[in-house]
Design a protein around this motif. Structure first.
Motif, PDB file in Angstrom:
ATOM      1  N   PRO A   1     -10.118  -0.095   6.580  1.00 40.61           N
ATOM      2  CA  PRO A   1      -9.151   0.729   5.839  1.00 40.61           C
ATOM      3  C   PRO A   1      -8.150   1.425   6.755  1.00 40.61           C
ATOM      4  N   LEU A   2      -8.566   1.782   7.969  1.00 43.18           N
ATOM      5  CA  LEU A   2      -7.614   2.396   8.897  1.00 43.18           C
ATOM      6  C   LEU A   2      -6.519   1.403   9.281  1.00 43.18           C
ATOM      7  N   GLY A   3      -6.898   0.162   9.506  1.00 44.49           N
ATOM      8  CA  GLY A   3      -5.925  -0.866   9.861  1.00 44.49           C
ATOM      9  C   GLY A   3      -4.954  -1.162   8.734  1.00 44.49           C
ATOM     10  N   THR A   4      -5.483  -1.291   7.521  1.00 44.57           N
ATOM     11  CA  THR A   4      -4.602  -1.581   6.389  1.00 44.57           C
ATOM     12  C   THR A   4      -3.683  -0.402   6.086  1.00 44.57           C
ATOM     13  N   ALA A   5      -4.163   0.813   6.333  1.00 46.53           N
ATOM     14  CA  ALA A   5      -3.301   1.987   6.147  1.00 46.53           C
ATOM     15  C   ALA A   5      -2.206   2.007   7.207  1.00 46.53           C
ATOM     16  N   ALA A   6      -2.542   1.606   8.418  1.00 46.57           N
ATOM     17  CA  ALA A   6      -1.571   1.635   9.515  1.00 46.57           C
ATOM     18  C   ALA A   6      -0.440   0.630   9.301  1.00 46.57           C
TER      19      ALA A   6
ATOM     20  N   VAL B   1       0.856  -1.183   0.000  1.00 45.62           N
ATOM     21  CA  VAL B   1       0.000   0.000   0.000  1.00 45.62           C
ATOM     22  C   VAL B   1       0.892   1.232   0.000  1.00 45.62           C
ATOM     23  N   GLY B   2       0.786   2.039  -1.048  1.00 42.80           N
ATOM     24  CA  GLY B   2       1.613   3.232  -1.182  1.00 42.80           C
ATOM     25  C   GLY B   2       1.077   4.413  -0.391  1.00 42.80           C
ATOM     26  N   THR B   3       1.794   5.519  -0.457  1.00 42.40           N
ATOM     27  CA  THR B   3       1.479   6.708   0.332  1.00 42.40           C
ATOM     28  C   THR B   3       0.120   7.301  -0.012  1.00 42.40           C
ATOM     29  N   ILE B   4      -0.161   7.491  -1.281  1.00 43.43           N
ATOM     30  CA  ILE B   4      -1.446   8.077  -1.682  1.00 43.43           C
ATOM     31  C   ILE B   4      -2.580   7.137  -1.299  1.00 43.43           C
ATOM     32  N   ASP B   5      -2.367   5.859  -1.507  1.00 38.92           N
ATOM     33  CA  ASP B   5      -3.356   4.849  -1.136  1.00 38.92           C
ATOM     34  C   ASP B   5      -3.619   4.886   0.365  1.00 38.92           C
ATOM     35  N   ARG B   6      -2.571   5.026   1.154  1.00 43.88           N
ATOM     36  CA  ARG B   6      -2.720   5.100   2.612  1.00 43.88           C
ATOM     37  C   ARG B   6      -3.534   6.321   3.022  1.00 43.88           C
ATOM     38  N   VAL B   7      -3.245   7.463   2.438  1.00 47.77           N
ATOM     39  CA  VAL B   7      -3.962   8.697   2.771  1.00 47.77           C
ATOM     40  C   VAL B   7      -5.444   8.535   2.447  1.00 47.77           C
ATOM     41  N   LEU B   8      -5.741   7.983   1.282  1.00 46.08           N
ATOM     42  CA  LEU B   8      -7.143   7.773   0.903  1.00 46.08           C
ATOM     43  C   LEU B   8      -7.828   6.790   1.843  1.00 46.08           C
ATOM     44  N   ARG B   9      -7.124   5.755   2.271  1.00 46.14           N
ATOM     45  CA  ARG B   9      -7.691   4.784   3.203  1.00 46.14           C
ATOM     46  C   ARG B   9      -7.993   5.425   4.553  1.00 46.14           C
ATOM     47  N   VAL B  10      -7.116   6.299   5.018  1.00 48.59           N
ATOM     48  CA  VAL B  10      -7.350   6.988   6.290  1.00 48.59           C
ATOM     49  C   VAL B  10      -8.585   7.876   6.187  1.00 48.59           C
ATOM     50  N   ILE B  11      -8.693   8.611   5.092  1.00 48.76           N
ATOM     51  CA  ILE B  11      -9.854   9.494   4.909  1.00 48.76           C
ATOM     52  C   ILE B  11     -11.141   8.684   4.867  1.00 48.76           C
TER      53      ILE B  11
ATOM     54  N   PHE C   1      -0.293  -2.902   4.483  1.00 49.07           N
ATOM     55  CA  PHE C   1      -0.505  -4.161   3.775  1.00 49.07           C
ATOM     56  C   PHE C   1      -1.993  -4.412   3.612  1.00 49.07           C
ATOM     57  N   CYS C   2      -2.408  -4.751   2.401  1.00 49.45           N
ATOM     58  CA  CYS C   2      -3.807  -5.053   2.122  1.00 49.45           C
ATOM     59  C   CYS C   2      -3.903  -6.467   1.568  1.00 49.45           C
ATOM     60  N   PRO C   3      -4.499  -7.407   2.332  1.00 48.50           N
ATOM     61  CA  PRO C   3      -4.598  -8.778   1.859  1.00 48.50           C
ATOM     62  C   PRO C   3      -5.463  -8.922   0.604  1.00 48.50           C
ATOM     63  N   ALA C   4      -6.387  -8.005   0.377  1.00 52.33           N
ATOM     64  CA  ALA C   4      -7.238  -8.071  -0.810  1.00 52.33           C
ATOM     65  C   ALA C   4      -6.449  -7.809  -2.096  1.00 52.33           C
ATOM     66  N   TYR C   5      -5.300  -7.193  -1.990  1.00 52.39           N
ATOM     67  CA  TYR C   5      -4.470  -6.928  -3.161  1.00 52.39           C
ATOM     68  C   TYR C   5      -3.737  -8.181  -3.650  1.00 52.39           C
ATOM     69  N   LEU C   6      -3.513  -9.146  -2.784  1.00 58.86           N
ATOM     70  CA  LEU C   6      -2.723 -10.334  -3.131  1.00 58.86           C
ATOM     71  C   LEU C   6      -3.260 -11.132  -4.313  1.00 58.86           C
ATOM     72  N   PRO C   7      -4.551 -11.516  -4.328  1.00 56.76           N
ATOM     73  CA  PRO C   7      -5.030 -12.338  -5.446  1.00 56.76           C
ATOM     74  C   PRO C   7      -4.932 -11.631  -6.800  1.00 56.76           C
ATOM     75  N   PHE C   8      -4.932 -10.305  -6.784  1.00 59.39           N
ATOM     76  CA  PHE C   8      -4.897  -9.545  -8.026  1.00 59.39           C
ATOM     77  C   PHE C   8      -3.484  -9.086  -8.389  1.00 59.39           C
TER      78      PHE C   8
END
Length: 64
Positions: A39-44, A5-15, A47-54
């Motif tokens: 989303p707060l947990g994955t941003a913290a 999970v990159g920086t922009i992705d993290r910011v969007l997840r926090v919001i 790592f996002c487990p949903a990204y793995l299969p894709f």
């Protein structure tokens, strides 16, 4: 467990997480707002487990 999970992705997840979590306290006051913890947990942890299969990776780090 590599970061995917990159920086922009993290910011969007926090919001998004904070907006969803606010539903518990204001607005409809529904417990569905607790979904915002995901989303707060994955941003913290970065790592996002949903990204793995894709095979998604928004982190700037190179695989290898």
């Amino acid at each position: 467990m590599k970061a995917n999970v990159g920086t922009i992705d993290r910011v969007l997840r926090v919001i998004v997480g904070l907006v969803l979590l606010s539903l518990v306290f204001v607005g409809p006051k529904t417990m569905w707002g607790l979904i915002g913890l995901v989303p707060l947990g994955t941003a913290a942890i970065g790592f996002c487990p949903a990204y793995l299969p894709f095979g998604l990776n928004t982190c700037g780090a190179k695989k290898g």
